[in-house]
Structures are given as C-alpha cells and as structure tokens.
Design an enzyme around this catalytic site. Structure first.
Site, PDB file in Angstrom:
ATOM      1  N   LYS A  22     -22.296  23.611  49.952  1.00 42.11           N
ATOM      2  CA  LYS A  22     -23.774  23.648  49.926  1.00 42.11           C
ATOM      3  C   LYS A  22     -24.274  25.055  49.622  1.00 42.11           C
ATOM      4  O   LYS A  22     -25.145  25.251  48.773  1.00 42.11           O
ATOM      5  CB  LYS A  22     -24.316  23.189  51.288  1.00 42.11           C
ATOM      6  CG  LYS A  22     -25.795  23.490  51.486  1.00 42.11           C
ATOM      7  CD  LYS A  22     -26.301  23.042  52.836  1.00 42.11           C
ATOM      8  CE  LYS A  22     -26.112  24.017  53.971  1.00 42.11           C
ATOM      9  NZ  LYS A  22     -27.095  25.106  54.051  1.00 42.11           N
ATOM     10  N   ASN A  23     -23.714  26.036  50.331  1.00 43.26           N
ATOM     11  CA  ASN A  23     -24.266  27.386  50.221  1.00 43.26           C
ATOM     12  C   ASN A  23     -23.867  28.110  48.937  1.00 43.26           C
ATOM     13  O   ASN A  23     -24.327  29.221  48.684  1.00 43.26           O
ATOM     14  CB  ASN A  23     -23.897  28.215  51.452  1.00 43.26           C
ATOM     15  CG  ASN A  23     -24.672  27.744  52.676  1.00 43.26           C
ATOM     16  OD1 ASN A  23     -25.597  26.947  52.553  1.00 43.26           O
ATOM     17  ND2 ASN A  23     -24.287  28.219  53.849  1.00 43.26           N
ATOM     18  N   CYS A 126     -37.549  30.128  61.786  1.00 42.36           N
ATOM     19  CA  CYS A 126     -36.525  29.105  61.639  1.00 42.36           C
ATOM     20  C   CYS A 126     -35.856  28.962  62.988  1.00 42.36           C
ATOM     21  O   CYS A 126     -35.873  29.894  63.799  1.00 42.36           O
ATOM     22  CB  CYS A 126     -35.556  29.570  60.564  1.00 42.36           C
ATOM     23  SG  CYS A 126     -33.926  28.929  60.694  1.00 42.36           S
ATOM     24  N   ARG A 131     -35.341  35.568  60.911  1.00 43.17           N
ATOM     25  CA  ARG A 131     -34.969  35.587  59.498  1.00 43.17           C
ATOM     26  C   ARG A 131     -36.035  36.202  58.577  1.00 43.17           C
ATOM     27  O   ARG A 131     -36.649  35.510  57.761  1.00 43.17           O
ATOM     28  CB  ARG A 131     -34.573  34.176  59.045  1.00 43.17           C
ATOM     29  CG  ARG A 131     -33.452  33.612  59.886  1.00 43.17           C
ATOM     30  CD  ARG A 131     -33.030  32.240  59.446  1.00 43.17           C
ATOM     31  NE  ARG A 131     -32.067  32.251  58.361  1.00 43.17           N
ATOM     32  CZ  ARG A 131     -31.597  31.161  57.788  1.00 43.17           C
ATOM     33  NH1 ARG A 131     -32.014  29.985  58.181  1.00 43.17           N
ATOM     34  NH2 ARG A 131     -30.718  31.232  56.825  1.00 43.17           N
ATOM     35  N   ASP A 134     -37.501  41.336  54.564  1.00 41.70           N
ATOM     36  CA  ASP A 134     -37.675  42.753  54.206  1.00 41.70           C
ATOM     37  C   ASP A 134     -36.630  43.240  53.196  1.00 41.70           C
ATOM     38  O   ASP A 134     -36.934  44.051  52.311  1.00 41.70           O
ATOM     39  CB  ASP A 134     -37.644  43.623  55.467  1.00 41.70           C
ATOM     40  CG  ASP A 134     -36.405  43.371  56.321  1.00 41.70           C
ATOM     41  OD1 ASP A 134     -35.994  42.200  56.441  1.00 41.70           O
ATOM     42  OD2 ASP A 134     -35.829  44.342  56.858  1.00 41.70           O
ATOM     43  N   VAL A 173     -26.201  43.682  55.859  1.00 43.88           N
ATOM     44  CA  VAL A 173     -25.628  42.712  54.908  1.00 43.88           C
ATOM     45  C   VAL A 173     -26.452  41.425  54.914  1.00 43.88           C
ATOM     46  O   VAL A 173     -26.703  40.850  55.974  1.00 43.88           O
ATOM     47  CB  VAL A 173     -24.162  42.376  55.292  1.00 43.88           C
ATOM     48  CG1 VAL A 173     -23.598  41.321  54.345  1.00 43.88           C
ATOM     49  CG2 VAL A 173     -23.306  43.623  55.265  1.00 43.88           C
ATOM     50  N   VAL A 175     -26.638  37.697  52.727  1.00 40.59           N
ATOM     51  CA  VAL A 175     -26.118  36.819  51.674  1.00 40.59           C
ATOM     52  C   VAL A 175     -27.229  36.507  50.668  1.00 40.59           C
ATOM     53  O   VAL A 175     -27.085  36.708  49.458  1.00 40.59           O
ATOM     54  CB  VAL A 175     -25.562  35.509  52.290  1.00 40.59           C
ATOM     55  CG1 VAL A 175     -25.122  34.537  51.210  1.00 40.59           C
ATOM     56  CG2 VAL A 175     -24.417  35.812  53.246  1.00 40.59           C
ATOM     57  N   ASP A 317     -21.627  30.326  60.674  1.00 42.32           N
ATOM     58  CA  ASP A 317     -21.801  28.890  60.425  1.00 42.32           C
ATOM     59  C   ASP A 317     -20.685  28.042  61.039  1.00 42.32           C
ATOM     60  O   ASP A 317     -20.723  26.810  60.967  1.00 42.32           O
ATOM     61  CB  ASP A 317     -21.882  28.607  58.915  1.00 42.32           C
ATOM     62  CG  ASP A 317     -23.169  29.144  58.307  1.00 42.32           C
ATOM     63  OD1 ASP A 317     -24.073  29.521  59.070  1.00 42.32           O
ATOM     64  OD2 ASP A 317     -23.259  29.195  57.063  1.00 42.32           O
ATOM     65  N   ILE A 339     -25.015  37.582  64.109  1.00 50.93           N
ATOM     66  CA  ILE A 339     -25.799  37.447  62.871  1.00 50.93           C
ATOM     67  C   ILE A 339     -27.226  36.945  63.154  1.00 50.93           C
ATOM     68  O   ILE A 339     -28.194  37.508  62.667  1.00 50.93           O
ATOM     69  CB  ILE A 339     -25.122  36.483  61.868  1.00 50.93           C
ATOM     70  CG1 ILE A 339     -23.648  36.869  61.640  1.00 50.93           C
ATOM     71  CG2 ILE A 339     -25.882  36.425  60.544  1.00 50.93           C
ATOM     72  CD1 ILE A 339     -23.411  38.148  60.890  1.00 50.93           C
ATOM     73  N   ARG A 409     -28.304  17.478  56.028  1.00 49.35           N
ATOM     74  CA  ARG A 409     -28.603  18.649  55.182  1.00 49.35           C
ATOM     75  C   ARG A 409     -27.319  19.288  54.662  1.00 49.35           C
ATOM     76  O   ARG A 409     -27.336  19.916  53.610  1.00 49.35           O
ATOM     77  CB  ARG A 409     -29.388  19.688  55.981  1.00 49.35           C
ATOM     78  CG  ARG A 409     -30.795  19.255  56.333  1.00 49.35           C
ATOM     79  CD  ARG A 409     -31.550  20.385  56.981  1.00 49.35           C
ATOM     80  NE  ARG A 409     -31.319  21.616  56.227  1.00 49.35           N
ATOM     81  CZ  ARG A 409     -31.284  22.834  56.765  1.00 49.35           C
ATOM     82  NH1 ARG A 409     -31.486  22.988  58.057  1.00 49.35           N
ATOM     83  NH2 ARG A 409     -31.063  23.886  56.025  1.00 49.35           N
TER      84      ARG A 409
HETATM   85  C1  EPZ Z   1     -26.952  32.370  54.407  1.00 48.89           C
HETATM   86  O1  EPZ Z   1     -28.276  32.485  54.914  1.00 48.89           O
HETATM   87  C2  EPZ Z   1     -26.558  30.942  54.626  1.00 48.89           C
HETATM   88  N1  EPZ Z   1     -27.465  30.047  53.927  1.00 48.89           N
HETATM   89  C3  EPZ Z   1     -26.554  30.626  56.118  1.00 48.89           C
HETATM   90  O2  EPZ Z   1     -26.085  29.305  56.298  1.00 48.89           O
HETATM   91  C4  EPZ Z   1     -25.605  31.588  56.836  1.00 48.89           C
HETATM   92  O3  EPZ Z   1     -25.677  31.358  58.222  1.00 48.89           O
HETATM   93  C5  EPZ Z   1     -26.014  33.028  56.527  1.00 48.89           C
HETATM   94  O4  EPZ Z   1     -26.061  33.235  55.091  1.00 48.89           O
HETATM   95  C6  EPZ Z   1     -25.048  34.053  57.116  1.00 48.89           C
HETATM   96  O5  EPZ Z   1     -23.758  33.815  56.648  1.00 48.89           O
HETATM   97  C7  EPZ Z   1     -27.258  29.756  52.646  1.00 48.89           C
HETATM   98  O6  EPZ Z   1     -26.363  30.272  51.999  1.00 48.89           O
HETATM   99  C8  EPZ Z   1     -28.160  28.766  52.015  1.00 48.89           C
HETATM  100  P1  EPZ Z   1     -28.524  36.350  55.584  1.00 48.89           P
HETATM  101  P2  EPZ Z   1     -29.149  33.776  54.595  1.00 48.89           P
HETATM  102  O7  EPZ Z   1     -29.640  36.859  54.736  1.00 48.89           O
HETATM  103  O8  EPZ Z   1     -28.801  34.279  53.256  1.00 48.89           O
HETATM  104  C9  EPZ Z   1     -31.075  39.207  58.429  1.00 48.89           C
HETATM  105  C10 EPZ Z   1     -26.120  27.105  57.156  1.00 48.89           C
HETATM  106  O9  EPZ Z   1     -25.971  26.638  58.303  1.00 48.89           O
HETATM  107  N2  EPZ Z   1     -32.003  39.455  57.328  1.00 48.89           N
HETATM  108  O10 EPZ Z   1     -27.142  36.754  55.243  1.00 48.89           O
HETATM  109  O11 EPZ Z   1     -30.554  33.409  54.882  1.00 48.89           O
HETATM  110  C11 EPZ Z   1     -31.135  37.774  58.944  1.00 48.89           C
HETATM  111  O12 EPZ Z   1     -32.229  37.576  59.806  1.00 48.89           O
HETATM  112  C12 EPZ Z   1     -26.984  28.334  56.901  1.00 48.89           C
HETATM  113  O13 EPZ Z   1     -25.612  26.595  56.143  1.00 48.89           O
HETATM  114  C13 EPZ Z   1     -32.946  40.447  57.470  1.00 48.89           C
HETATM  115  O14 EPZ Z   1     -33.042  41.111  58.516  1.00 48.89           O
HETATM  116  O15 EPZ Z   1     -28.622  34.775  55.707  1.00 48.89           O
HETATM  117  C14 EPZ Z   1     -29.799  37.644  59.620  1.00 48.89           C
HETATM  118  O16 EPZ Z   1     -29.858  38.210  60.898  1.00 48.89           O
HETATM  119  C15 EPZ Z   1     -27.790  28.743  58.074  1.00 48.89           C
HETATM  120  N3  EPZ Z   1     -33.819  40.686  56.436  1.00 48.89           N
HETATM  121  C16 EPZ Z   1     -28.875  38.482  58.749  1.00 48.89           C
HETATM  122  O17 EPZ Z   1     -29.756  39.337  57.984  1.00 48.89           O
HETATM  123  C17 EPZ Z   1     -33.757  39.980  55.272  1.00 48.89           C
HETATM  124  O18 EPZ Z   1     -34.585  40.253  54.373  1.00 48.89           O
HETATM  125  C18 EPZ Z   1     -28.008  37.704  57.774  1.00 48.89           C
HETATM  126  O19 EPZ Z   1     -28.817  36.769  57.082  1.00 48.89           O
HETATM  127  C19 EPZ Z   1     -32.766  38.997  55.115  1.00 48.89           C
HETATM  128  C20 EPZ Z   1     -31.893  38.750  56.166  1.00 48.89           C
END
Ligand code: EPZ
Length: 430
Positions: A22-23, A126, A131, A134, A173, A175, A317, A339, A409
């Site tokens: 999915k991701n 969420c 989330r 920035d 970091v 994703v 995850d 995370i 989902r």
């Molecule tokens: C991806 O979400 C995945 N979603 C998530 O999977 C997964 O849990 C996550 O990466 C971490 O591995 C998809 O790929 C669709 P992040 P993402 O930006 O990209 C903070 C699932 O169950 N952050 O890596 O949204 C954030 O709050 C889902 O399939 C900021 O502070 O995650 C978090 O603490 C849920 N500012 C950390 O970074 C930002 O602008 C990592 O989030 C962006 C993120």
C-alpha cells in the site's frame, strides 16, 4: 458496518500470498501526475486507500484503466492499473478528499512541479498523532516555492520558469516529505541534494519508478539522495514492491498461533529488523524460493524489547502487531514508540482479550499471560486493528472485531488469506 468474527485457537498452516505494498502504491500512483504519458503499475493491491486515491487522482484529471483481475494458482490477485494524466484538470486538492487520506496531500509535489502551482488542503489531525506538514513546507520552499497557508489550505507557487534545485537537509526523517521532494525535484531546474532522507524501501521503489520515467535520481535507500532535474518525464511500467508490513503481520500471527506458513511473493530483506525480533521471540523464519517460511511454536514465545525507528529500524507500522505477540510471551517485554506520539490505542483493546499492559510515556510494559480470551473489541486504526485480529487468532473462544473498515484500508482479503491457512475468521456484514 462490517465486523470480523474470529474463533481462536487454530494453528496457521499453508501459503499466504503477500500483496503489493500500500505505502509504495500510493506515492507511485501520485507520480502519474508528473507526466502526460501513461504510467502502468503492476501488483497494485485492492484496498480502500488505493480506491480512495483513484478517486482523488480522477479529480486532478488522471484517467484510470484497470486490467482484468487474474487469479493465480496460489489465490493472489495481480492488478495492473494504467494512469494517464494528459492534462491536469484541477490543481486544487479539496478538504473533503485530503481529510480522508493523509497521503493524498502528497499531490502537492507533482502538481507544483508540473503546473507551477497547487492549492492543497491541510490534512489535519489523525488518530495516531498530530502529523504536521512543516517538513513539506520547508523542503518545497528550499526549491524556490512560495508556500502560504490560507483558510486551511496551502497555496504553493513555483517561481517563474519552475522549481529550482537546491540542497536541503530534513531536520527529522519523514517518508512522505521525502516522496514529495523526489517528485518535485525531478522536474526542477538543476540539482537537488536531500540530506537526512527517509531510507524506507518504498522511497527506493518510488525512485526506481521515477528513474524509469526518465528522472535522474541516485542514492535512494541512503540518507543522501541526489536528483538532477529533467525538463519532462515519460510513461513507464513498474511493479509495486511487496508489502513488508503485511509480510511482518502474518509472520507475527504465525509466531503467535503456531504453525508453518509460507509467505509467498515477498522478500525477507525488506524487513530485517522485524524478522530478527520475531526470531528472538522464538519463531523460525527463513528465506525460501519466492518468499519466506515461518514456523511458530505458539505457547513458547520469548519476551523481546523493541523500539520503533525510521528504516532500517523496527517499523512503527508493525509495533501494534508485535505488542499483540508479546501479550503471550513467557515474561515481561517493553515496546517503545518513537515515531508517532499517540500510537497505543490497541493497548486498551488488547486488554479486553486479557493482556496485561501498562503504559508509561512512550513505552508499554507487557507482562505475558498464558492465555488470552476472546472478547468484543474495536478497531481504532489500521495497524492497531490487525493486532486485535492476531490476538483473536490466539485467544480462546470468540473475538468480534468491529469497525473493520480500518482493516480494509490496508489488508487485502485478510479473512480469506487466514481462512485458507486453517483459521476461523469470517466477515459479518450487518
Ligand atoms: C508513512 O507516513 C506511512 N504512510 C505510515 O504508514 C508510516 O507509519 C510512516 O510513514 C512512518 O513509517 C504511507 O506511506 C502512506 P512520516 P508519513 O512523515 O509519511 C513527523 C500505515 O499504517 N512529521 O515519515 O505520513 C510525523 O508527525 C501508515 O500504513 C513532521 O513532524 O510519516 C511523524 O512523527 C500510518 N512534520 C514522523 O515525522 C512533517 O512535515 C514520521 O512521519 C511530516 C512528518
């Protein structure tokens, strides 16, 4: 609303086909906005999130054609989907659509790169944490975009002549922000160097697909990614990589219930850290031709402490599922989530099955119990809900999981895959 009824106690034996990730599928689909040619994706999973994104992309002008489903001998479906965005019909991603799925916010990258502007709703809060966005704002600003927040939307505008390559190092970091930078910088003028980039396999998959479309990206899978901008991208054909979270989830289920299962169509190297934790918990996990074999011993689970981290660390995850496994360990284990600040909603539901878990800040202390007992439980988010399914498979008696739309989902045909391996799992549609 559908519910899932599980009668626990059966070992799992057989083959579970692993779907496309999915991701990985979500950002790959979004990449179709970068070109007027057709992007063909193979191994696209049939999931509510994928269908939701298909609707969102349709709003931006992407034509979508799904090839007939083909059923393979092992029961897996392989869907090939063609995405064609001849012209971008709308550069606005409205609140009604973005609020349903956070990943749809990522359209901001390709829309800005291709059309020079985008108006995208803020995704909002969420269930698993605040989330914020920035990092997206900072990263795209580094490429020369003007980013302004107005009425719950981000208005993004590229300089005349398009985005400009730059050096940018993420303070944290992410994703999603790494995906967006890859897509935006691919069509920028000049070279972009991203520091502290996410190293997840899904980032590598997106970079491989973008390169097949004509992008010049190197270093994906390491913390420093270099992107030489090109003036346009073409179509390509790309196969979505296997779902490492689905793989890990079923491996943990087998470790929990006992049995012998081959997870087909997946790759052990996608989840080394999680496999190591499952092995330490006592299950035998080995790479076999075309997949992974897991042999679980059910009631002899050893306690293992884990801490979630960005890849290659233990994935957030899989945190809920691993906690589910630890509820039946012979001793005390600790699970620390680093995370997301609020990803422990499964704790109170696992407790309904008889688990003994106490929370202190970001760490859960799990005292293994010898038996779990079935109970009515409620799914709260995607990964939390599958931890309840794992718990239910190992519990005595009946577990009824409500709000299973969360499961839909991200887990393709979950009940069918488990039933084929001897579990008693059925969907009840009210
Ligand atoms: C991806 O979400 C995945 N979603 C998530 O999977 C997964 O849990 C996550 O990466 C971490 O591995 C998809 O790929 C669709 P992040 P993402 O930006 O990209 C903070 C699932 O169950 N952050 O890596 O949204 C954030 O709050 C889902 O399939 C900021 O502070 O995650 C978090 O603490 C849920 N500012 C950390 O970074 C930002 O602008 C990592 O989030 C962006 C993120």
């Amino acid at each position: 609303m559908d519910r899932i009824r599980i009668v626990g106690g059966n070992a799992l034996n057989g083959i579970i086909p692993i779907s496309g990730a999915k991701n990985a599928a979500l950002p790959l689909m979004i990449a179709s906005l970068l070109t007027s040619d057709t992007l063909t994706l193979e191994n696209v999973p049939h999931l509510a999130d994928v269908e939701g994104l298909i609707r969102i992309l349709g709003n931006h002008g992407v034509d979508i054609a799904v090839n007939g489903r083909r059923e393979h001998q092992d029961g897996s479906y392989s869907r090939t989907v063609h995405f064609t965005c001849r012209t971008v019909a709308d550069t606005t991603a409205p609140y009604e659509l973005v609020s349903k799925m956070r990943a749809s916010f990522w359209v901001i990258g390709p829309l800005l790169a291709r059309e020079g502007q985008a108006r995208v709703s803020l995704p909002g809060g969420c269930a698993i944490g605040t989330r914020p966005v920035d990092l997206f704002i900072e990263g795209l600003t580094a490429l020369g975009a003007e980013m302004e927040i107005d009425g719950g939307y981000i208005n993004a505008k590229a300089p005349k002549g398009g985005l400009i390559g730059a050096r940018y190092t993420f303070p944290k970091v992410s994703v999603g922000a790494t995906h967006v930078m890859l897509m935006a910088a691919s069509l920028a003028r000049g070279t972009t160097v991203i520091g502290n980039a996410a190293r997840e396999p899904e980032v590598v998959d997106l970079a491989n697909c973008l390169n097949a479309m004509g992008a010049k990206i190197s270093g994906a899978g390491t913390s420093t990614i270099t992107i030489e901008g090109v003036t346009s991208l073409s179509g390509a054909r790309h196969r979505v990589l296997p779902d490492r979270i689905e793989t890990g989830t079923y491996a943990m289920a087998v470790a929990m219930t006992g049995g012998d299962v081959t997870l087909s169509g997946t790759d052990i190297t996608l989840l080394d850290t999680a496999i190591e934790a499952i092995r330490r918990a006592g299950a035998e996990v080995s790479a076999v031709e075309g997949g992974i074999r897991v042999i679980g011993h059910g009631d002899q689970i050893r306690p293992v402490d884990i801490v979630t981290e960005p890849f290659p660390g233990f994935p957030t995850d899989l945190q809920a599922q691993f906690m589910g496994l630890m509820t039946r360990a012979n001793g005390v284990s600790h699970v620390t989530e680093t995370i997301f600040e609020n990803r422990f909603m499964h704790v109170q539901e696992l407790a309904r099955l008889g688990a003994k878990i106490t929370l202190s800040g970001q760490t859960a202390r799990i005292e293994g119990v010898t038996r779990l007992r079935g109970a009515p439980v409620m799914a709260t988010d995607l990964r939390a809900s599958v931890s309840l399914v794992i718990g239910g498979l190992a519990a005595e008696g009946e577990t009824m999981v409500s709000r299973v739309y969360h499961l839909d989902r991200g887990f393709e045909r979950l009940e069918e895959k488990l039933t084929r391996c001897g579990a008693i799992v059925e969907r009840i549609s009210d």
